[in-house]
Design a protein around this motif. Structure first.
Motif, PDB file in Angstrom:
ATOM      1  N   ARG A 147       0.832  -1.205   0.000  1.00  0.00           N
ATOM      2  CA  ARG A 147       0.000   0.000   0.000  1.00  0.00           C
ATOM      3  C   ARG A 147       0.871   1.262   0.000  1.00  0.00           C
ATOM      4  O   ARG A 147       0.645   2.195  -0.786  1.00  0.00           O
ATOM      5  CB  ARG A 147      -0.924   0.007   1.220  1.00  0.00           C
ATOM      6  CG  ARG A 147      -1.830   1.240   1.262  1.00  0.00           C
ATOM      7  CD  ARG A 147      -2.596   1.367   2.567  1.00  0.00           C
ATOM      8  NE  ARG A 147      -3.453   2.543   2.495  1.00  0.00           N
ATOM      9  CZ  ARG A 147      -4.752   2.530   2.245  1.00  0.00           C
ATOM     10  NH1 ARG A 147      -5.373   1.373   2.053  1.00  0.00           N
ATOM     11  NH2 ARG A 147      -5.458   3.648   2.197  1.00  0.00           N
TER      12      ARG A 147
ATOM     13  N   ASP B 294      -3.059  -8.121 -11.357  1.00  0.00           N
ATOM     14  CA  ASP B 294      -3.987  -7.282 -10.599  1.00  0.00           C
ATOM     15  C   ASP B 294      -3.248  -6.138  -9.900  1.00  0.00           C
ATOM     16  O   ASP B 294      -3.761  -5.011  -9.819  1.00  0.00           O
ATOM     17  CB  ASP B 294      -4.737  -8.122  -9.564  1.00  0.00           C
ATOM     18  CG  ASP B 294      -5.716  -9.102 -10.198  1.00  0.00           C
ATOM     19  OD1 ASP B 294      -6.026  -8.945 -11.388  1.00  0.00           O
ATOM     20  OD2 ASP B 294      -6.160 -10.035  -9.495  1.00  0.00           O
TER      21      ASP B 294
ATOM     22  N   ALA C 119      -3.698  -2.048 -10.280  1.00  0.00           N
ATOM     23  CA  ALA C 119      -3.885  -1.152  -9.138  1.00  0.00           C
ATOM     24  C   ALA C 119      -2.839  -0.042  -9.139  1.00  0.00           C
ATOM     25  O   ALA C 119      -3.138   1.109  -8.814  1.00  0.00           O
ATOM     26  CB  ALA C 119      -3.824  -1.951  -7.830  1.00  0.00           C
TER      27      ALA C 119
ATOM     28  N   ASP D 164      -4.276   3.068  -7.097  1.00  0.00           N
ATOM     29  CA  ASP D 164      -5.273   2.675  -6.091  1.00  0.00           C
ATOM     30  C   ASP D 164      -4.571   1.884  -4.994  1.00  0.00           C
ATOM     31  O   ASP D 164      -4.444   0.656  -5.081  1.00  0.00           O
ATOM     32  CB  ASP D 164      -6.374   1.844  -6.755  1.00  0.00           C
ATOM     33  CG  ASP D 164      -7.569   1.606  -5.833  1.00  0.00           C
ATOM     34  OD1 ASP D 164      -7.402   1.712  -4.596  1.00  0.00           O
ATOM     35  OD2 ASP D 164      -8.657   1.304  -6.352  1.00  0.00           O
TER      36      ASP D 164
ATOM     37  N   ALA E 264      -6.760  -0.826  -3.117  1.00  0.00           N
ATOM     38  CA  ALA E 264      -6.927  -2.064  -3.883  1.00  0.00           C
ATOM     39  C   ALA E 264      -5.644  -2.888  -3.849  1.00  0.00           C
ATOM     40  O   ALA E 264      -5.690  -4.126  -3.706  1.00  0.00           O
ATOM     41  CB  ALA E 264      -7.311  -1.740  -5.324  1.00  0.00           C
ATOM     42  N   ALA E 265      -4.487  -2.211  -3.958  1.00  0.00           N
ATOM     43  CA  ALA E 265      -3.210  -2.927  -3.911  1.00  0.00           C
ATOM     44  C   ALA E 265      -3.047  -3.650  -2.582  1.00  0.00           C
ATOM     45  O   ALA E 265      -2.576  -4.797  -2.544  1.00  0.00           O
ATOM     46  CB  ALA E 265      -2.064  -1.936  -4.126  1.00  0.00           C
TER      47      ALA E 265
END
Length: 235
Positions: free
Chosen positions: A115, A196, A200, A205, A208-209
């Motif tokens: 994050r 994915d 992100a 984002d 989301a990560a």
């Protein structure tokens, strides 16, 4: 020019004593032989032994008590990152629950540093993931990519403590990752994660990560435990 510097006698002695502790020759709570006797057993001088003991005491392997025998500490409770690194370099002496415990720590850590990385340096995260689509479907290739990715994520997080902790088990990471990626399910799970996470990072984002990383870390722990259960069942 890079010079290969041979290990010093104290370093060799330190490693031999760690091997003896982990191998059970000197279990937790036991006392080491007297200095003169131990130096003779190891074939080193007493100053060399003292230096090695100081190193071991610093990391939490032993407690040097003046006038009393040197005690082997409960290094799981009293040790530091030096103990973690030393244990990780000795895969043959790993307790059965060491890798699952390590994966659980990664489950706690990885979402946080991922994050932070996407918040602080999304382009650096994107660069680390650029090659994910061209990775060969081979355990060694995915193991190396996975290590480099998490290393770059800790750097991009801006918190160097994450990097220090990750480096503490660098010697164990690649061999265990190559075992983990032996299964097609594990390789597919990580490939989805890389794709994915790249999405992100492109969207910047961070939440989301974090969620994506937490899920794949939980999945990897479950897959590792299942693989070990299957291996034990085949024996």
């Amino acid at each position: 020019m890079h010079w290969d510097i041979p290990p010093k006698p104290a370093e060799i002695t330190e490693n031999r004593l760690i091997d003896a502790i982990l191998g059970g020759a000197f279990p937790i709570g036991s006392s080491l032989p007297a200095e003169r006797e131990l130096a003779a057993q190891l074939g080193v001088t007493r100053p060399t032994l003292r230096e090695a003991l100081q190193r071991l005491g610093r990391d939490g392997w032993i407690e040097v008590r003046h006038g009393r025998p040197t005690r082997v500490r409960d290094y799981w409770r009293e040790g530091n990152l030096g103990v973690l690194g030393a244990i990780a370099r000795r895969a043959e002496n790993l307790p059965e629950d060491f890798v699952p415990n390590l994966l659980y720590v990664r489950l706690v850590m990885a979402p946080a540093y991922t994050r932070l990385a996407v918040e602080s340096a999304p382009q650096q995260v994107q660069t680390a993931l650029q090659a994910q689509g061209q990775l060969p479907d081979e355990p060694a290739a995915l193991a190396e990519f996975d290590w480099q990715l998490h290393y770059q994520l800790t750097l991009a997080s801006g918190n160097p403590i994450f990097t220090l902790i990750l480096n503490g088990f660098s010697d164990l990471y690649l061999p265990m990752a190559r075992l983990y990626f032996q299964t097609a399910q594990a390789r597919a799970s990580s490939r989805r994660f890389y794709a994915d996470l790249l999405a992100a990072a492109l969207a910047q984002d961070a939440q989301a990560a974090e969620e994506i990383t937490r899920q794949v870390m939980a999945d990897s722990l479950e897959l590792w435990q299942q693989a070990k259960q299957d291996e034990n069942a085949r024996r």
